[in-house]
Enzyme design. Structure first.
Site, PDB file in Angstrom:
ATOM      1  N   TYR A   1       0.993  -1.202  -0.034  1.00 43.99           N
ATOM      2  CA  TYR A   1      -0.048   0.013  -0.018  1.00 43.99           C
ATOM      3  C   TYR A   1       0.830   1.194   0.015  1.00 43.99           C
ATOM      4  CZ  TYR A   1      -4.200  -3.008   1.108  1.00 43.99           C
ATOM      5  OH  TYR A   1      -4.931  -4.041   1.140  1.00 43.99           O
TER       6      TYR A   1
ATOM      7  N   LYS B   1       5.415 -13.900   4.025  1.00 41.41           N
ATOM      8  CA  LYS B   1       5.692 -14.947   2.960  1.00 41.41           C
ATOM      9  C   LYS B   1       7.284 -14.846   2.494  1.00 41.41           C
ATOM     10  CE  LYS B   1       4.070 -17.931  -0.214  1.00 41.41           C
ATOM     11  NZ  LYS B   1       3.422 -19.152   0.415  1.00 41.41           N
TER      12      LYS B   1
ATOM     13  N   ASP C   1      -0.165 -17.876   3.836  1.00 42.64           N
ATOM     14  CA  ASP C   1      -1.214 -18.886   3.226  1.00 42.64           C
ATOM     15  C   ASP C   1      -1.593 -19.939   4.529  1.00 42.64           C
ATOM     16  OD1 ASP C   1       1.417 -19.734   3.000  1.00 42.64           O
ATOM     17  OD2 ASP C   1       1.110 -20.697   1.134  1.00 42.64           O
TER      18      ASP C   1
ATOM     19  N   ASP D   1      -4.438  -6.618   6.163  1.00 44.55           N
ATOM     20  CA  ASP D   1      -5.758  -6.443   5.709  1.00 44.55           C
ATOM     21  C   ASP D   1      -6.824  -7.362   5.593  1.00 44.55           C
ATOM     22  OD1 ASP D   1      -8.074  -4.648   4.826  1.00 44.55           O
ATOM     23  OD2 ASP D   1      -6.986  -4.109   2.907  1.00 44.55           O
TER      24      ASP D   1
ATOM     25  N   ASP E   1     -10.106  -9.101   8.094  1.00 48.52           N
ATOM     26  CA  ASP E   1     -11.358  -9.286   7.446  1.00 48.52           C
ATOM     27  C   ASP E   1     -11.950 -10.662   7.385  1.00 48.52           C
ATOM     28  OD1 ASP E   1     -11.307  -6.709   6.494  1.00 48.52           O
ATOM     29  OD2 ASP E   1     -12.434  -7.195   4.737  1.00 48.52           O
TER      30      ASP E   1
HETATM   31 MG    MG Z   1     -10.059  -3.821   4.498  1.00 50.87          MG
END
Ligand code: MG
Ligand code: NAI
Length: 331
Positions: A123, A168, A201, A225, A229
């Site tokens: 980001y 990762k 993962d 992020d 969720d």
């Molecule tokens: Mg989000």
């Protein structure tokens, strides 16, 4: 008297933030609220989503209560207002708890925090196109990795003292490598905290299979992020997920969810994520007694189950649920 910047943003931000203000006002703690507009509507009027004056005005307060903003997908030079704000306020640690409450059909026994690095990673906002290819630069710095790791270990010290570092690093050897190496280095200063690592993962799978095993998950921006969720999905969905964005000298508190255009204006958005974000703001301000009371009030309303929004299986409105929390607080 606390000075609070109130920034509802777009869509249901304008429904859930006012609901959380009702709850805050009912505590009797002195608040001086300053309403400030940012987001897509501001962009349409002025050409910028977050005007410099808005940032300055927000900074003049002790903390900020934020809703959500709409970011149109694809094309244009519109930059996410949320990302702009987080960066401008240097709130580098995104604290996203997922905790089981008495909500029917949700996983019980979960009490974890996804701690997401908030300023860089995928980001970073550095993107370009060239000759039929598109690039996003993933920037990871030692400085940002170190401060988020430290934040995570400090947080774990006030909880069950367990941190899982998620990367990762086997594939993104440079960027994830630096994040991982730095986090593990800082861990040596926290011998009382148990530190494990997982690849993203596997972490995603374990989070579904045994979420109760996690305490604090520390992750780079995008991974954090997504995992947050996913964690929210275990405990009742986005309507239940609060968050804090914390830096060295400022805190911005917001529900994890976005502006939810599909339900905007219907008055049915679940205000609990916003109310629990306000609760996190009280923790940040040192008002832990009231923070605890608000959480108890939310739990009692959920347990009662009479006034819930449709996402929780009820048929009440945003305001009815918020009023139920206010009543529970008063009783
Ligand atoms: Mg989000
Ligand atoms: P979203 O979080 O707005 O909505 C996802 C789904 O969850 C929708 O079906 C929505 O109705 C439901 N939902 C969300 N919050 C709810 C609540 N409080 N009560 C009941 N249902 C709720 O994510 P989506 O649809 O991907 O994005 C919509 C817009 O929000 C986009 O423009 C996106 O960029 C923006 N967004 C902004 C964020 C922020 O400002 N922090 C975070 C996430 C998305």
């Amino acid at each position: 008297m606390y000075k609070i910047a109130v920034v509802p943003g777009d869509g249901i931000g304008n429904e859930v933030v006012p609901a959380s203000l009702k709850v805050l006002e009912s505590t009797g703690i002195g608040f001086d609220f300053h309403h400030i507009d940012v987001g897509l509507e501001v962009y349409r009027k002025t050409g910028v989503a977050v005007p410099d004056e808005a940032i300055e005005a927000i900074k003049e307060n002790d903390a900020c209560l934020f809703g959500a903003t709409t970011t149109p997908v694809g094309g244009g030079d519109y930059k996410s207002a949320t990302l702009t704000l987080r960066r401008a306020l240097n709130v580098y640690a995104n604290v996203r708890p997922a905790k089981s409450y008495p909500v029917e059909g949700t996983r019980q026994g979960v009490d974890l925090i996804v701690l997401r690095e908030n300023t860089e990673g995928l980001y970073s906002g550095i993107e370009f196109e060239s000759e039929g290819a598109a690039y996003t630069l993933r920037v990871i710095t030692r400085k940002a990795s170190e401060r988020i790791a430290r934040f995570g270990y400090e947080l774990a010290r006030r909880r069950r003292r367990k941190v899982t570092v998620v990367t990762k690093a086997n594939i993104m050897r440079k960027t994830c490598g630096l994040f991982r190496e730095t986090a593990l280095e800082v861990a040596e200063e926290y011998p009382d905290v148990e530190v494990n690592e997982l690849l993203i993962d596997v972490a995603a799978m374990r989070l579904v299979m045994s979420p109760e095993a996690f305490d604090v998950i520390v992750a780079p921006n995008l991974f954090g992020d997504i995992l947050s969720d996913e964690a929210a999905g275990l405990v009742g969905g986005l309507g239940m997920a609060p968050s804090a964005n914390v830096g060295d000298d400022y805190g911005l508190f917001e529900p994890v969810h976005g502006s939810a255009p599909d339900i905007t204006g219907m008055g049915i958005a679940n205000p609990i994520a916003a109310i629990l974000s306000a609760k996190m703001m009280l923790d940040y301000l040192g008002e832990d007694v009231w923070a605890g009371r608000i959480e108890e009030a939310v739990v009692s309303v959920l347990r009662d189950g009479e006034r819930l929004t449709p996402d929780l299986g009820g048929s009440s409105s945003t305001d009815e649920l918020a009023d139920a929390v206010v009543e529970a607080l008063a009783s």
